[in-house]
Design an enzyme around this catalytic site. Sequence first.
Site, short mmCIF file in Angstrom:
data_model
loop_
_atom_site.label_atom_id
_atom_site.label_comp_id
_atom_site.label_asym_id
_atom_site.label_seq_id
_atom_site.Cartn_x
_atom_site.Cartn_y
_atom_site.Cartn_z
N SER A 177 0.89 -1.15 0.03
CA SER A 177 -0.17 0.17 -0.02
C SER A 177 0.92 1.27 0.10
O SER A 177 1.75 1.49 0.97
CB SER A 177 -0.97 0.30 1.36
OG SER A 177 -1.38 1.07 1.36
N HIS A 192 -1.25 -1.38 -4.25
CA HIS A 192 -2.39 -1.00 -3.62
C HIS A 192 -2.43 0.40 -3.57
O HIS A 192 -1.75 0.97 -2.75
CB HIS A 192 -2.40 -1.85 -2.18
CG HIS A 192 -3.94 -1.54 -1.57
ND1 HIS A 192 -4.99 -2.38 -1.83
CD2 HIS A 192 -4.02 -0.74 -0.58
CE1 HIS A 192 -5.92 -2.09 -1.13
NE2 HIS A 192 -5.72 -0.89 -0.34
N MET A 221 -8.95 8.04 -0.74
CA MET A 221 -9.91 8.47 0.65
C MET A 221 -10.29 9.82 0.13
O MET A 221 -9.57 10.90 -0.13
CB MET A 221 -9.13 8.53 1.97
CG MET A 221 -8.34 7.17 2.06
SD MET A 221 -7.65 7.40 3.77
CE MET A 221 -6.59 5.87 3.91
N HIS A 229 -8.26 1.07 -4.16
CA HIS A 229 -9.06 1.01 -2.91
C HIS A 229 -9.75 2.41 -2.66
O HIS A 229 -9.34 3.03 -2.15
CB HIS A 229 -8.28 0.33 -1.77
CG HIS A 229 -8.98 0.35 -0.46
ND1 HIS A 229 -8.37 -0.05 0.75
CD2 HIS A 229 -10.49 0.04 -0.47
CE1 HIS A 229 -9.57 -0.15 1.58
NE2 HIS A 229 -10.75 -0.11 1.00
N GLY A 280 -0.89 1.76 9.72
CA GLY A 280 -0.15 1.59 10.71
C GLY A 280 -1.03 1.04 11.89
O GLY A 280 -0.82 1.28 12.87
N ASP A 282 -6.45 -6.28 4.17
CA ASP A 282 -5.75 -4.90 4.44
C ASP A 282 -6.03 -4.54 5.68
O ASP A 282 -6.99 -4.16 6.22
CB ASP A 282 -6.34 -4.22 3.12
CG ASP A 282 -6.04 -2.57 3.07
OD1 ASP A 282 -5.00 -2.52 3.50
OD2 ASP A 282 -6.63 -2.00 2.44
N GLY A 283 -4.94 -4.11 6.26
CA GLY A 283 -4.71 -3.29 7.42
C GLY A 283 -4.31 -4.19 8.49
O GLY A 283 -4.44 -5.34 8.86
N GLY A 314 1.23 -1.96 4.06
CA GLY A 314 1.81 -0.61 4.19
C GLY A 314 2.88 -0.27 4.53
O GLY A 314 4.05 -0.42 4.39
C1 DX5 Z 1 -6.34 1.78 5.52
C2 DX5 Z 1 -5.96 1.38 4.17
C3 DX5 Z 1 -4.71 0.33 4.01
C4 DX5 Z 1 -3.44 0.84 4.86
C5 DX5 Z 1 -2.90 -0.47 5.34
O1 DX5 Z 1 -7.55 2.30 5.22
O2 DX5 Z 1 -6.84 0.71 3.49
O3 DX5 Z 1 -4.15 0.14 2.83
O4 DX5 Z 1 -2.68 1.61 4.07
O5 DX5 Z 1 -1.51 0.11 6.05
P1 DX5 Z 1 -0.82 -0.89 7.17
O6 DX5 Z 1 -0.50 -2.09 6.41
O7 DX5 Z 1 0.13 -0.21 7.67
O8 DX5 Z 1 -1.98 -1.25 8.20
ZN ZN Z 2 -6.64 -0.09 1.48
#
Ligand code: DX5
Ligand code: ZN
Length: 246
Positions: A9, A34, A38, A75, A176, A202-203, A224
């Site tokens: 991500s 990814h 938002m 996304h 994070g 994801d997350g 991410g």
């Molecule tokens: C959160 C996003 C994720 C985010 C994940 O809303 O959809 O894609 O970047 O980040 P990590 O891997 O750090 O949880």
């Molecule tokens: Zn995402």
Amino acid sequence: APPAIIAPSILSADFGALGKACSDTIGQGADWLHVDIMDGHFVPNMTFGAPVVTMIRPHVEKPAESLGKGTFDCHMMIAEPKKWVKDFKKAGCDLYCFHYEAAINSTAAEEPAATSDKKTSPKELVRYIHEQGLRAGVAIKPKTPVDVLYELLDSGVKEETPDMVLVMTVEPGFGGQKFMPDMMPKVQALRSRYPELNIEVDGGLSEKTIDTAADAGANVIVAGSAVFGAKDPSEVIAKLREAVEK
Ligand code: DX5
Ligand code: ZN
């Protein structure tokens, strides 16, 4: 299960040097990028829109086959998913993943669909995305039960069937955050019903949480902070892949 797909991500990448961050991560072994979009309405945060996707697209070779290496997995954490399909197609998005919660009411994401006069059904939206020449994904937030997706996945009509389901393992909005293992029953339910489905998580995915997600049946792994925060991102990408393939 379908092959492992690792999708870093770019939310955790250096936005001041995003093009290079994208080409670097593909060079380090990533399959997809990814791309978290938002809008400050569907989620309490903002990132960027189609113009930025247009600018970073040339930094990564277009996939040679559908959903191959270099796929831009967008996304869409936005309240009006239908509105932006054409712009993202033009910008070079390959896979347009909308939120189920936004599609059942494209004007006010949290309002029940029945009170809306602008209802877009997820089924119609999948068809529309396919008509624009994109692959379609459907995402669900932690509080959304998985069975709302069965009607869509069981329709038997190819044009209306999503190419991927994204099971969020954090509340969308920020990188994070902590992985929610209690989302795994949703992944397990999907994997047992749909052996060939691309199931994305994801997350909070990292070397610590990947086994839980892989054992449940996820094959598309978003990460991410774990990738972009690593000293050696290629090692993290390799370890995530190994865990899914084992
Ligand atoms: C959160 C996003 C994720 C985010 C994940 O809303 O959809 O894609 O970047 O980040 P990590 O891997 O750090 O949880
Ligand atoms: Zn995402």
